[in-house]
Design a protein around this motif. Structure first.
Motif, PDB file in Angstrom:
ATOM      1  N   ARG A 129      70.843  29.476 118.473  1.00 35.89           N
ATOM      2  CA  ARG A 129      70.618  28.117 118.982  1.00 35.89           C
ATOM      3  C   ARG A 129      71.812  27.216 118.651  1.00 35.89           C
ATOM      4  NH1 ARG A 129      66.361  27.388 116.604  1.00 35.89           N
ATOM      5  NH2 ARG A 129      64.882  27.999 118.214  1.00 35.89           N
ATOM      6  N   GLN A 130      72.312  27.329 117.422  1.00 37.40           N
ATOM      7  CA  GLN A 130      73.429  26.483 116.996  1.00 37.40           C
ATOM      8  C   GLN A 130      74.678  26.786 117.800  1.00 37.40           C
ATOM      9  OE1 GLN A 130      73.540  25.892 112.764  1.00 37.40           O
ATOM     10  NE2 GLN A 130      75.753  25.679 112.727  1.00 37.40           N
ATOM     11  N   GLU A 133      74.464  25.561 121.385  1.00 37.79           N
ATOM     12  CA  GLU A 133      74.590  24.115 121.512  1.00 37.79           C
ATOM     13  C   GLU A 133      75.997  23.620 121.218  1.00 37.79           C
ATOM     14  OE1 GLU A 133      71.539  22.743 118.896  1.00 37.79           O
ATOM     15  OE2 GLU A 133      69.927  23.102 120.349  1.00 37.79           O
ATOM     16  N   ASP A 135      77.999  24.415 118.420  1.00 39.76           N
ATOM     17  CA  ASP A 135      78.430  24.371 117.027  1.00 39.76           C
ATOM     18  C   ASP A 135      78.866  25.756 116.551  1.00 39.76           C
ATOM     19  OD1 ASP A 135      77.858  21.642 116.764  1.00 39.76           O
ATOM     20  OD2 ASP A 135      75.745  22.084 116.373  1.00 39.76           O
ATOM     21  N   TYR A 137      78.706  28.779 113.702  1.00 39.18           N
ATOM     22  CA  TYR A 137      77.811  29.298 112.666  1.00 39.18           C
ATOM     23  C   TYR A 137      78.460  30.519 112.026  1.00 39.18           C
ATOM     24  CZ  TYR A 137      73.757  30.879 110.100  1.00 39.18           C
ATOM     25  OH  TYR A 137      72.914  31.249 109.077  1.00 39.18           O
TER      26      TYR A 137
END
Length: 223
Positions: A129-130, A133, A135, A137
Motif C-alpha cells: 500500500r505504501q 501510494e 512512498d 518502504y
C-alpha cells in the motif's frame, strides 16, 4: 505464464498489482493475502522475466511485486527497463536476499520498496500500500544498515538519480549512436530507449545534444 486476472465493475479506485515470482506456492499465498484487502486488485501473475515485461506493458500496474530471481535469471538489472516500460509502476522487491547490498542496488535501480519473504502478512500489505501510494518502504531490519548510504540512493541529488541503464544510454547517445543503434546494443525496444532518453534530459536538465555530451564528459563516459 502471464495469467490475466483483470476484473471489472468496481467503482472504487484500487491499486492494481502484478505478482512476479517463479514459485507457484509463493504467488498463491500473496494472491490470497492481497485479495482479502479491497485496496488491491491483482491483474496478472508471471514466473519469468519475459512474462513480467509482457504483464507490465499490458497492464501498467500500480505495483509490481518482484522477486530478485525469476526462473534462474536475476531481475535486478531489469528494474530500470521495467520502469521504462511502465513509468508509473512502483516496484516492491519481495525476496529472501537479506544482504543490504541487494537492497541498496535494487533501490538505486529504481525499486521503491524492499521486503523480505520472512515478513509478516500485515507487513506485506502495508508495504504494498505504501509503495503503491508513492512512498518508499524498506524492511525495518535493513533500514539502519542502509542509512549510511543515503546520499547514494535515488532522489538524493541530480547525479545520483541516473540509473545504470540511463548511464549506459547517455554514454551511447554522447558517442553519436541513434536510438535504433542503442536499442540493438542494449537489447531493448526503440520506445524504451526514447523513454530513457526523456528521463535523462529531465534529470540532467539537458535540452540539446551538446548538453548530453557535456554531461557524459563530466561523468568520465567520454575520452
Amino acid at each position: 505464464m502471464d495469467v490475466d486476472r483483470t476484473t471489472g465493475g468496481d467503482v472504487s479506485p484500487r491499486l492494481s498489482v502484478v505478482l512476479a515470482d517463479d514459485h507457484l506456492v509463493v504467488r498463491a499465498g500473496m494472491r490470497l493475502l492481497l485479495a482479502q484487502d479491497p485496496a488491491f486488485e491483482i491483474v496478472a501473475e508471471s514466473a519469468t522475466l519475459p512474462e513480467t515485461f509482457a504483464a507490465v506493458e499490458r497492464h501498467h500496474p500500480s505495483v509490481l511485486v518482484l522477486d530478485l530471481t525469476l526462473a534462474r535469471q536475476s531481475s535486478l538489472r531489469s528494474i530500470p527497463d521495467l520502469l521504462a516500460a511502465s513509468p508509473r509502476t512502483r516496484i516492491l522487491v519481495l525476496t529472501m536476499q537479506e544482504d543490504p547490498a541487494f537492497a541498496r542496488e535494487a533501490l538505486r535501480a529504481g525499486a521503491t520498496g524492499y521486503l523480505l519473504k520472512e515478513a509478516a502478512a500485515e507487513e506485506l500489505l502495508g508495504a504494498a500500500r505504501q509503495v503503491g501510494e508513492g512512498d518508499t518502504y524498506v524492511q525495518p531490519s535493513l533500514g539502519a544498515r542502509l542509512a549510511v548510504t543515503g546520499p547514494d540512493l535515488p532522489g538524493t541529488g541530480t547525479d545520483g538519480a541516473l540509473t545504470a541503464r540511463e548511464v549506459e544510454v547517455l554514454s551511447l547517445l554522447a558517442q553519436g549512436h541513434t536510438n535504433q543503434e542503442i536499442a540493438r546494443q542494449a537489447h531493448v525496444s526503440v520506445r524504451t530507449v526514447e523513454t530513457h532518453r526523456a528521463r535523462i534530459r529531465e534529470k540532467l536538465g539537458a535540452e540539446t545534444k551538446a548538453d548530453l555530451v557535456s554531461a557524459a564528459r563530466e561523468r568520465g563516459l567520454l575520452a
